[in-house]
Design an enzyme around this catalytic site. Sequence first.
Site, short mmCIF file in Angstrom:
data_model
loop_
_atom_site.label_atom_id
_atom_site.label_comp_id
_atom_site.label_asym_id
_atom_site.label_seq_id
_atom_site.Cartn_x
_atom_site.Cartn_y
_atom_site.Cartn_z
N GLU A 90 -7.59 -2.84 5.24
CA GLU A 90 -7.51 -2.78 3.78
C GLU A 90 -6.50 -3.79 3.24
OE1 GLU A 90 -6.98 1.31 4.70
OE2 GLU A 90 -8.25 1.93 3.03
N ARG A 111 -2.52 -1.80 -3.55
CA ARG A 111 -3.61 -0.85 -3.48
C ARG A 111 -3.38 0.18 -4.59
NH1 ARG A 111 -5.06 3.13 1.48
NH2 ARG A 111 -7.07 3.77 0.69
N ARG A 122 -7.34 17.92 4.15
CA ARG A 122 -8.18 18.22 2.97
C ARG A 122 -9.47 18.88 3.42
NH1 ARG A 122 -8.10 12.18 0.73
NH2 ARG A 122 -6.28 11.78 2.01
N ASN A 161 0.88 -1.16 0.00
CA ASN A 161 0.00 0.00 0.00
C ASN A 161 0.92 1.21 0.00
OD1 ASN A 161 -1.75 2.08 0.60
ND2 ASN A 161 -2.72 1.03 2.33
N HIS A 164 -11.83 4.88 -0.79
CA HIS A 164 -11.84 4.06 0.43
C HIS A 164 -12.63 2.77 0.21
CE1 HIS A 164 -11.07 7.87 3.02
NE2 HIS A 164 -9.95 7.18 2.91
#
Length: 392
Positions: A372, A86, A234, A4, A174
């Site tokens: 994940e 990922r 963000r 990832n 996500h």
Amino acid sequence: MVLNAGSSSIKFATYDIRQFDPALFRGEIEKIGLAAHLRVADPRGEILAERNWPAGSLDQNAATRQIFSTIRELIREKPVLGVGHRVVHGGTEYAAPVRIDAGVLASLEELVPLAPLHQPHNLAPIRTIAEAAPQIPQVACFDTAFHRGQPHLAQLFPLPRRLTEAGIRRYGFHGLSYEYIASRLPAVAPEIATARVVVAHLGNGASLCALQGGRSIASTMGFTAADGLMMGTRCGSVDPGALLYLMDEYKMGVRELEDLIYRQSGLLGVSGISSDMRTLRASRDPAAAEAIALFVYRIVRETGSLAAALGGLDALVFTAGIGENDAATRAEVLAGCRWLGLVLDDARNLAGSARISADGAAASAWVVPTDEEQMIARHTAAVLAAAPTPPE
Ligand code: ADP
């Protein structure tokens, strides 16, 4: 093996293909390009490898090679059967994980403009491993794929049709986290597994996903991972007119706006202190409190929006760094969502129970840790099982 890769760190994990929980070990190289640091630990937290590099001496290519050789040392004579990656953007083409070949890699390169801050870092290790060990199959798992089945309207911007056809539409991100949570619900919360559920992935990046019967039907992130909720750095959704104004009156260029939207806003921008929830919770500065209050307010408002998309709400599930660990954020969000039938059980929330809502509440609330990397490992094994190649 699962990678990832981000802009300054690469997280990795290694699994026995017969057993995905727990991982054999997990690790990370962080501060790539600065004073890089490698750390690998087994599921009990015991450190298996640790190493530091002098500032500037390890780039992403070298870091990938280092991870690869570290994993090979740790698994000794066992073969690496495959590498799962990922990849943030699969565009409209990839609604499922895919075995990577030169053609796939070229089409993923074409998506770089859609995710310029993430996609190049995701793809670079694929090239490094293809060069170092071309015989090992690699699989791309996408953050967008889980959302590709959303209803048509949920994927549209009200922009001219030709722009939608050119790919300017809502993708959502996500997805690997949401897919993992959806896959866990039948075991940890069977009564809501097929119900109307909003999942709140609250980490440095943050978004919400509306699940109906375990499938994504709407999410707060759109064309990019800058949309929707307020995040660590963000801004999430802001009036597009405000951005035009900044360009007009402040003479901001694209890169400056990018920096503003992705790196200078959110919890960091509002607090002026930190993007890190722990730091803000520990601060007495009113600006820190206001940043958290706005973070919570945005989650509550967007939860209402997704509940509308679902036609009602049966459950809210918290996950990721803040969602899993910050009981205060969970309590504040649930207080704002009381009108939806959510009622907090304080003791359960503080005790770290899976279910944190009060008995008898019209809607229930849960904490489900995400994973994940495990989702990527499971996808990678499935893709390889469908089209096996002999091990190295
Ligand atoms: P990423 O999106 O980078 O994977 P994480 O999911 O690790 O991020 O989430 C990072 C966020 O989680 C940070 O804001 C951090 O402060 C917060 N966090 C982690 N642990 C705790 C904790 N014990 N209490 C409150 N916040 C926490």
